[in-house]
Scaffold this active site. Structure first.
Site, PDB file in Angstrom:
ATOM      1  N   ASP A 156      -7.899   4.800   8.111  1.00  0.00           N
ATOM      2  CA  ASP A 156      -6.905   3.947   7.452  1.00  0.00           C
ATOM      3  C   ASP A 156      -7.209   2.470   7.651  1.00  0.00           C
ATOM      4  O   ASP A 156      -7.262   1.691   6.692  1.00  0.00           O
ATOM      5  CB  ASP A 156      -5.496   4.275   7.960  1.00  0.00           C
ATOM      6  N   HIS A 192       0.159   1.953  -0.574  1.00  0.00           N
ATOM      7  CA  HIS A 192       0.576   0.839   0.275  1.00  0.00           C
ATOM      8  C   HIS A 192      -0.598   0.070   0.874  1.00  0.00           C
ATOM      9  O   HIS A 192      -0.587  -1.149   0.935  1.00  0.00           O
ATOM     10  CB  HIS A 192       1.485   1.358   1.389  1.00  0.00           C
ATOM     11  N   ARG A 193      -1.635   0.808   1.291  1.00  0.00           N
ATOM     12  CA  ARG A 193      -2.745   0.115   1.966  1.00  0.00           C
ATOM     13  C   ARG A 193      -3.580  -0.730   1.000  1.00  0.00           C
ATOM     14  O   ARG A 193      -4.150  -1.743   1.391  1.00  0.00           O
ATOM     15  CB  ARG A 193      -3.635   1.098   2.717  1.00  0.00           C
ATOM     16  N   GLU A 200      -3.581   8.643  -0.511  1.00  0.00           N
ATOM     17  CA  GLU A 200      -2.573   8.282  -1.501  1.00  0.00           C
ATOM     18  C   GLU A 200      -3.177   8.138  -2.897  1.00  0.00           C
ATOM     19  O   GLU A 200      -2.541   8.374  -3.906  1.00  0.00           O
ATOM     20  CB  GLU A 200      -1.864   6.990  -1.090  1.00  0.00           C
ATOM     21  N   ASP A 250       8.240   7.027   3.887  1.00  0.00           N
ATOM     22  CA  ASP A 250       7.728   8.284   4.450  1.00  0.00           C
ATOM     23  C   ASP A 250       8.632   8.820   5.559  1.00  0.00           C
ATOM     24  O   ASP A 250       8.813  10.027   5.706  1.00  0.00           O
ATOM     25  CB  ASP A 250       6.310   8.083   4.987  1.00  0.00           C
ATOM     26  N   LYS A 258       6.192   2.355   1.575  1.00  0.00           N
ATOM     27  CA  LYS A 258       5.820   3.640   2.180  1.00  0.00           C
ATOM     28  C   LYS A 258       5.756   3.529   3.700  1.00  0.00           C
ATOM     29  O   LYS A 258       6.180   4.427   4.408  1.00  0.00           O
ATOM     30  CB  LYS A 258       4.451   4.078   1.633  1.00  0.00           C
ATOM     31  N   ASN A 277       5.471  11.143  -1.199  1.00  0.00           N
ATOM     32  CA  ASN A 277       4.020  11.147  -1.005  1.00  0.00           C
ATOM     33  C   ASN A 277       3.711  11.087   0.487  1.00  0.00           C
ATOM     34  O   ASN A 277       2.720  10.505   0.908  1.00  0.00           O
ATOM     35  CB  ASN A 277       3.396   9.953  -1.737  1.00  0.00           C
TER      36      ASN A 277
END
Ligand SMILES: Nc1ncnc2c1ncn2[C@@H]1O[C@H](COP(=O)(O)OP(=O)(O)O)[C@@H](O)[C@H]1O
Ligand SMILES: Nc1ccn([C@H]2C[C@H](O)[C@@H](COP(=O)(O)OP(=O)(O)O)O2)c(=O)n1
Length: 653
Positions: free
Chosen positions: A317, A389-390, A345, A49, A415, A93
């Protein structure tokens, strides 16, 4: 698809230096680019990112350079709107690049095209576009109204007055407007329509704008006044804090896996809202300690996390981490007010529910909430990560539940945290495995069983599984070279190990403890073991033996294929003559017929077949300690292996 297999973990403890915050990195880069003067940015995050933002800034005429291989960057601000007036920007993204750049470019008087990956084109941006259009910006959504890609054209901007923007879908729209409005030089008021979500992210924006010399007036969370004549000025040097959202995985690991686990790079003085994840963990009973620049988490005194019912709107998040932590709580857990997950995402509410269910959890999914109820025992699962990613980082924590976890497409962590799994390995302690491989009658079974008993570890005699498959094939009349037929038997092998006895099926002939040691089964085992489909069918069954506090596994491919990450590996051998003699003695003692000459011949043939087969051949691995027992008795062999375990796998010479 690429995947990463995480072994079951015993626990987690240690410390991790966090990578830079994504939210701060991309905001600081944009502010430094628009500011007068040069800004030295320290500890910038290196991730996809941030790369997208850096590329875009360069394309827009902003000069920046990295100091060698360090995380320090110098950005030469352009002191106003971007000098390059046309551009075609691909922003992947990266929401933290796409939204603020849209606003800054809409007010820059040029012609720009902004696009991203397909998922970026499904993430709404209409509320921001509407707000910018109120100022006179000429923005076209080239595919679907309200979504990227965007086409920005030069337009007469009419700054000042009041701009209204919705705050209930993504707080990034407000962030983008706030950061861009100083470009107009005219006092402008922003009115937030709807309840503003993710407020702490707005606090980061305001705090960083202030560091670059622009003080925004604020009336609650409804009205923000960007002053007239405001200009960004470089503050000189800016340090990027560690990423507080990334911290959540390690803090949760400490709370679930004993701990303490310490993260360095964020702490009491952080400007990131996600540091409040630590407070949420504390409500689950975790023991939290805070320093100025670090946070530490350890399991509750009683060991088990408390069930929770929390409004998580302020930490959207980091809240994902709590959904996985719910697998370790003592009751059903409710995560509320998380509707923004649906436009991230991926649709994170749906994705989280689907993947938690794979582990055996019961999950109730609502428009803006999740309820997670742990299963009595987690079941091994292959977790899909949806290019998010998370998802990948959160689900690594499930391995602390004593089960294997496969993470599909693990590189999606790039990311925001390219080194995530290495950092996780730094604190998470896998269930130890002692892998003993070697040829027939070298003493593997005898030594492995004794060592397992001494250590109190589980024991896997993998050869017996191949012997059982051979016996099942003989009983079912399936030929040893019928790969599909034998593999089907292996996949559903109704075998159990109970009180030292080996049982196959439910019939009167189910006790096969001695039968599988017969020469017919030995030869059959070695024949079915060459079939790749048979080996594949037995793979997970063998890996499931890995459980706390540890496993001693013996066979031919324990160290090479089944547990390649075993910290302790031994190659046990002896001369063919010594081994044939031992086997002879063993069989005679059991009252079974045996012929020395045939035994030696069979054994040599079997050695050859096991070593020459293309799949999982028997080899001495470079990282295995060699133990030749031709001249050593059982006690000596056991002592050698225990000594090795004591040294943590390092051979004394
Ligand atoms: N170091 C050793 N010295 C003498 N005999 C041994 C030694 N190790 C094992 N044995 C004996 O040899 C036989 C075969 O050993 P086993 O553990 O069944 O081998 P494997 O599992 O490698 O086929 C057993 O009767 C065992 O007691
Ligand atoms: N991990 C393993 C274990 C055994 N095998 C095969 C090879 C052997 O010929 C048979 C029987 O294994 P087992 O360890 O019981 O045989 P020995 O006791 O060493 O004679 O199974 C294998 O291919 N991979």
């Amino acid at each position: 698809m690429e995947f990463l297999d995480l072994p079951p973990m015993l626990g987690a403890a240690g410390s991790v230096r966090l990578p830079g915050s994504k939210s701060i990195s991309n905001r600081v880069l944009l502010l430094a680019a628009l500011a007068e003067g040069e800004t030295d940015i320290r500890d910038l995050l290196l991730s996809d990112d941030v790369e997208r933002m850096l590329e875009a800034l360069r394309a827009l005429g902003v000069d920046w350079r990295r100091e060698g291989d360090s995380l320090n960057y110098r950005v030469c601000g352009v002191g106003g709107p971007f000098p390059v007036k046309t551009g075609d920007l691909f922003l992947g993204n990266a929401g933290t690049a796409f939204r603020p750049l849209t606003a800054a470019l809409a007010l820059s008087g040029g012609e720009y095209r902004l696009s991203g990956v397909p998922r970026m084109h499904e993430r709404p941006i209409g509320d921001l576009v509407d707000a910018l259009r109120q100022l006179g910006a000429d923005i076209t959504c080239t595919a679907n109204e309200g979504y990227p890609p965007l086409h920005l054209k030069p337009a007469t901007i009419r700054p000042g007055g009041v701009v209204r923007v919705r705050g209930d879908v993504s707080s990034q729209f407000l962030t983008a407007l706030l950061m861009a409005l100083p470009l107009t030089g005219v006092e402008t008021t922003i009115e937030v329509v709807g309840e503003l979500i993710s407020k702490p992210y707005i606090r980061i924006t305001l705090e960083l704008m202030a560091r670059f010399g622009v003080q925004v007036g604020q009336q609650g969370w409804e009205r923000f006044v960007v002053p007239g004549g405001a200009r960004y000025r470089s503050p000189g040097t800016v340090f990027v804090e560690g990423d507080a959202s990334s911290a959540s995985y390690f803090l949760a690991a400490g709370a679930i896996g004993g701990g303490p686990v310490r993260v360095e790079g964020v702490g009491r003085t952080s400007i990131q809202g996600d540091v409040r994840f630590a407070e949420a963990l504390e409500q689950l009973g975790a023991r939290i300690t805070l320093g100025d620049n670090w946070i530490e988490a350890a399991a509750p005194a009683g060991g088990v996390l408390k069930a929770f019912d929390l409004d998580l709107n302020h930490i959207p998040d980091a809240a994902m981490t709590l959904a996985v932590a719910a697998l370790f709580a003592d009751g059903p857990c409710r995560l509320r007010n998380i509707a923004s997950w649906r436009v991230k995402e991926t649709d994170r509410i749906a994705a989280m529910a689907t993947e938690l269910r794979k582990l055996g959890a019961e999950v109730e999914e609502g428009a803006d909430y999740l309820v997670v109820q742990r299963p009595p025992r987690l079941q091994p699962a292959a977790i899909d990560t949806y290019d998010d990613h998370r998802m990948a980082m959160c689900f690594s924590l499930a391995s602390l539940g004593g089960c294997r976890v496969r993470i599909n497409d693990p590189k999606c962590v790039n990311k925001t945290f390219p080194g995530y799994f290495e950092a996780f390995a730094q604190v998470a302690r896998p269930v130890p495995v002692l892998a003993i491989d070697g040829p027939s009658a070298s003493g593997k079974g005898t030594v492995a069983a004794r060592v397992a008993e001494t250590l109190g570890w589980h024991y896997l005699d993998s050869g017996s599984l191949y012997r059982l498959v051979a016996l099942a094939a003989m009983r079912a009349g399936v030929a040893f070279d019928d790969e599909a037929g034998v593999a089907a038997l292996a996949a559903g092998l109704p075998a159990r190990f109970e009180g030292g006895r080996v049982l196959l099926g439910e019939g009167a002939d189910r006790d096969v403890t001695d039968e599988i040691r017969s020469e017919a089964c030995s030869v059959g085992a070695s024949k079915v073991a060459v079939l790749p489909a048979v080996r594949a069918a037995l793979l997970d069954r063998q890996r499931d033996y890995r459980a706390a506090p540890g496993l001693v596994a013996e066979g031919r491919d324990m160290g090479s294929v089944i547990f390649p990450d075993a910290g302790l590996k031994v190659f046990l051998t002896a001369s063919a003559e010594a081994r044939a003699e031992r086997r002879h003695k063993q069989l005679i003692e059991k009252g079974l017929a045996a012929n020395m000459e045939n035994l030696l011949k069979d054994l040599q043939e079997r050695d050859a077949r096991d070593a020459a087969r293309p799949v999982a051949p028997l080899v001495k691995l470079p990282d295995a300690a060699l133990l030749d027992t031709t001249q050593r008795d059982v006690d000596e062999a056991v002592a050698f292996v225990l000594d090795l375990v004591g040294r943590g796998g390092k051979s004394s010479g």
